[in-house]
Scaffold this motif. Structure first.
Motif, PDB file in Angstrom:
ATOM      1  N   ARG A  49       0.829  -1.206   0.000  1.00  0.00           N
ATOM      2  CA  ARG A  49       0.000   0.000   0.000  1.00  0.00           C
ATOM      3  C   ARG A  49       0.860   1.252   0.000  1.00  0.00           C
ATOM      4  N   PRO A  50       0.293   2.360  -0.443  1.00  0.00           N
ATOM      5  CA  PRO A  50       1.082   3.593  -0.556  1.00  0.00           C
ATOM      6  C   PRO A  50       1.549   4.137   0.788  1.00  0.00           C
ATOM      7  N   HIS A  51       2.702   4.792   0.722  1.00  0.00           N
ATOM      8  CA  HIS A  51       3.221   5.522   1.870  1.00  0.00           C
ATOM      9  C   HIS A  51       2.982   6.996   1.583  1.00  0.00           C
ATOM     10  N   SER A  52       2.648   7.763   2.586  1.00  0.00           N
ATOM     11  CA  SER A  52       2.371   9.187   2.388  1.00  0.00           C
ATOM     12  C   SER A  52       3.546   9.846   1.703  1.00  0.00           C
ATOM     13  N   PRO A  53       3.356  10.793   0.848  1.00  0.00           N
ATOM     14  CA  PRO A  53       2.101  11.324   0.330  1.00  0.00           C
ATOM     15  C   PRO A  53       1.650  10.611  -0.942  1.00  0.00           C
ATOM     16  N   SER A  54       2.260   9.511  -1.282  1.00  0.00           N
ATOM     17  CA  SER A  54       1.975   8.802  -2.523  1.00  0.00           C
ATOM     18  C   SER A  54       0.605   8.131  -2.498  1.00  0.00           C
ATOM     19  N   SER A  55       0.048   7.909  -3.670  1.00  0.00           N
ATOM     20  CA  SER A  55      -1.201   7.148  -3.793  1.00  0.00           C
ATOM     21  C   SER A  55      -0.928   5.910  -4.648  1.00  0.00           C
ATOM     22  N   ARG A  56       0.319   5.509  -4.693  1.00  0.00           N
ATOM     23  CA  ARG A  56       0.766   4.435  -5.589  1.00  0.00           C
ATOM     24  C   ARG A  56       0.775   3.087  -4.874  1.00  0.00           C
ATOM     25  N   TYR A  57       0.000   2.160  -5.407  1.00  0.00           N
ATOM     26  CA  TYR A  57      -0.045   0.790  -4.915  1.00  0.00           C
ATOM     27  C   TYR A  57       0.873  -0.060  -5.792  1.00  0.00           C
ATOM     28  N   THR A  58       1.468  -1.068  -5.179  1.00  0.00           N
ATOM     29  CA  THR A  58       2.236  -2.055  -5.934  1.00  0.00           C
ATOM     30  C   THR A  58       1.623  -3.411  -5.632  1.00  0.00           C
ATOM     31  N   ILE A  59       1.263  -4.120  -6.690  1.00  0.00           N
ATOM     32  CA  ILE A  59       0.671  -5.449  -6.553  1.00  0.00           C
ATOM     33  C   ILE A  59       1.634  -6.434  -7.203  1.00  0.00           C
TER      34      ILE A  59
END
Length: 185
Positions: A49-59
């Motif tokens: 899941r993203p870490h602040s401030p990012s909204s980037r998920y990695t699956i």
């Protein structure tokens, strides 16, 4: 499309999610992960899941062969799920195929940072050393019982196979998540 061969591989997907759609995206993730499990050769999914401030998920989806990975990647099921989530994404998904341990030492981030080699060394050593002590002790009765396994080359090979399997599929995915803050600082 992505070129794949017949080795085991991981499908690494990056999604930048609109902040207003994060709850819907989380529900979508649960649904697509369950659906992927039904495909041949599926070996598990990890969601970073993203870490602040990012909204980037990695699956990360692991498959036992690139053929099975390609089957999932090109499936109508996956295409349907991607069309469903597209409005929640900031931009198009990024897809890559990786093998081996290199993925676990490359954190998901907009700016690619890598763990320092000294930290990679310490993490790997701290995971492998206990295995090299415990596994021979646990397997000694088996090596004694089966004469062929008592041969040093054979039992060292068996131990190496078990240790590498545990490192790649069991320990490192969990361990690197556990120490990620320290590893990538």
């Amino acid at each position: 499309m992505i070129s794949v061969n017949d080795e085991a591989a991981a499908l690494v997907i990056h999604h930048a999610v609109q902040p207003s759609a994060q709850i819907l995206y989380e529900m979508w993730l649960k649904d697509i992960a369950m659906e992927a499990q039904r495909f041949s050769g599926h070996m598990g999914v990890n969601i970073i899941r993203p870490h602040s401030p990012s909204s980037r998920y990695t699956i990360v989806l692991r498959f036992d062969s690139n053929k099975n990975l390609k089957s999932w990647l090109e499936s109508e099921t996956r295409k349907r799920f991607i069309e469903e989530v597209r409005p929640a994404l900031v931009d198009e998904e990024e897809i890559g195929v990786q093998t081996g341990l290199e993925y676990w030492f490359t954190p998901p981030a907009v700016k690619q940072i890598h763990a320092r080699p000294s930290k990679q060394f310490l993490i790997t050593l701290s995971a492998i050393f206990p295995l090299t002590v415990i596994l021979p002790w646990l397997l000694k009765p088996v090596f004694t019982l089966i004469p062929l396994l008592g041969h040093p080359i054979v039992n060292n090979f068996v131990l190496a196979v078990i240790i590498v399997y545990l490192m790649v599929y069991v320990i490192m995915p969990r361990y690197t998540r556990l120490v990620a803050t320290w590893l990538f600082e």
